[in-house]
Enzyme design. Structure first.
Site, PDB file in Angstrom:
ATOM      1  N   HIS A 188     -38.392 -69.253  64.700  1.00  0.00           N
ATOM      2  CA  HIS A 188     -38.036 -69.524  63.311  1.00  0.00           C
ATOM      3  C   HIS A 188     -36.656 -68.943  63.039  1.00  0.00           C
ATOM      4  O   HIS A 188     -36.450 -68.167  62.098  1.00  0.00           O
ATOM      5  CB  HIS A 188     -39.078 -68.947  62.352  1.00  0.00           C
ATOM      6  N   ASN A 212     -39.360 -76.179  68.041  1.00  0.00           N
ATOM      7  CA  ASN A 212     -39.719 -76.250  66.634  1.00  0.00           C
ATOM      8  C   ASN A 212     -39.198 -75.035  65.877  1.00  0.00           C
ATOM      9  O   ASN A 212     -39.337 -73.898  66.333  1.00  0.00           O
ATOM     10  CB  ASN A 212     -41.233 -76.361  66.480  1.00  0.00           C
ATOM     11  N   ASP A 267     -51.063 -73.618  67.960  1.00  0.00           N
ATOM     12  CA  ASP A 267     -50.519 -73.394  66.611  1.00  0.00           C
ATOM     13  C   ASP A 267     -51.450 -74.039  65.584  1.00  0.00           C
ATOM     14  O   ASP A 267     -51.024 -74.488  64.518  1.00  0.00           O
ATOM     15  CB  ASP A 267     -49.095 -73.964  66.489  1.00  0.00           C
TER      16      ASP A 267
END
Length: 377
Positions: A188, A212, A267
């Site tokens: 992130h 991601n 996830d």
């Protein structure tokens, strides 16, 4: 009590062979090739792979780890166990420090009971620009002192924390985490290549769901993905649900890092195993349509509805990996990341009898955890 499983195709660290295995007191005691000596439970030539180890899961079966509710945590863990995940780490999402402290303490009890393999703090120390499905109002700059309080609440069971290395205080917080025996994960993040390198040098050894919530690869500005893939100190997570990353990108990651540095994770959030509808991920509302989970507001991908048996099957049938590679990425490598590969994560004499029996088409047949058959989904 001794149980022998016969007429199986057993996936061990040294290959796939036709044979048998014996389990006593919850551990593998014998692994052989060919016909089993004496009577045994015939598996009809089915595959036997090691029980899956998922190091990034938020929930399932309508239940959520970030809720901090122990009954929900048990329901989520048992749901994933029935899909082959015999070892699971509970991942949290960004919340207030008070809420994270409370939830971490509650889940630590389940770690002490042996239900969970640890707690993963996926926030609040992440980049606002790459927050994904995390509450923007609760994001914080990393702080070694603040993290210390969370680790104390976890009583030694916080096993991983995700940190964006470009944030103020991040590198000191990474060093503090590693100094306490906690895995520092880079994720992130809006880091440049050089900032990612600095994070790795400070101690980041895992990439939280590679591709991601990270800047994409670019030939002039390679960013964190290149830094993570090329460094032998880093193990990368991948969500193999057909939505988070194209199969070609999974092949690229495995080609660059190898199966020994690549981990498949789910996830998964509470909607895993449930139908379409509205769910919660932490403080955020999530709409699930056709199995794809996205924030109700903004549409960002919000975890998955994946289970590890599906991730394994996709790895072989869609990504084109071998059974041995898939087993390494779903079992042995994540077990090594958690530091538990000496007793689980592979079918080897002395290890816990954690295994998954798969049909010819790699669909789930049965799951055994610590020598006990679990109810099938």
């Amino acid at each position: 009590m001794s149980t022998t499983l016969a007429d199986a195709r057993v996936v061990t660290p040294d290959g796939v062979h036709e044979g048998w295995l014996t389990i006593e007191d919850g551990r593998f005691t014998h692994i052989g090739r060919g016909r089993a000596p004496g009577a045994g439970v015939g598996l009809g030539g089915r595959y036997v792979v090691p029980g899956f180890v998922d190091i990034h899961t938020h929930g399932g079966a309508g239940a959520s780890f970030p809720s901090g509710d122990q009954e929900q945590a048990r329901r989520a863990a048992e749901f994933h166990a029935r899909h082959g995940t015999t070892t699971i780490m509970a991942s949290l999402v960004t919340a207030s420090i008070g809420d994270l402290t409370r939830v971490t303490s509650a889940l630590a009890e389940l770690c002490e009971d042996g239900l969970l393999a640890g707690v993963h703090l996926e926030g609040p120390y992440i980049a606002p620009a790459r927050r994904g499905a995390h509450d923007p109002g609760q994001l914080r700059e990393p702080s070694p002192g603040e993290l210390s309080g969370l680790l104390k609440a976890g009583r030694g069971h916080v096993r991983m924390v995700t940190i964006a290395p470009e944030l103020p205080g991040a590198l000191d917080t990474v060093r503090a985490a590693v100094g306490e025996g906690v895995i520092a994960a880079l994720g992130h993040s809006d880091a440049t290549y050089d900032q990612a390198r600095a994070g790795i040098d400070a101690g980041c050894t895992v990439a939280t769901h590679l591709y991601n919530a990270l800047p994409p690869l670019h030939h002039r500005t390679p960013g964190p993905i290149a830094a993570l893939l090329e460094d032998p100190r880093v193990t990368v997570e991948l969500i193999n649900d057909g939505l988070h990353a194209h199969p070609a990108m999974l092949r690229l990651a495995v080609a660059a890092a190898g199966a020994d540095r690549t981990v498949l994770v789910t996830d998964a959030m509470a909607a895993a195993g449930m139908g379409d509808g509205t769910y919660r991920l932490g403080s955020m509302d999530v709409e699930v349509t056709g199995g794809a989970a996205r924030l109700t507001e903004g549409g960002a991908i919000a975890g998955s509805t994946l289970t590890m048996d599906e991730a394994f099957r996709r790895a072989v049938q869609e990504v084109g990996l071998s059974l041995l590679e898939a087993a390494e990425m779903t079992s042995h490598t994540p077990a090594r990341v958690l530091g538990i590969s000496s007793h689980t994560g592979s079918i080897a004499v002395g290890n816990h009898a954690d295994l998954v029996v798969l049909n010819e088409d790699l669909t789930l047949h049965q799951v055994m955890r610590r020598g006990v058959w679990l109810p099938t989904p």
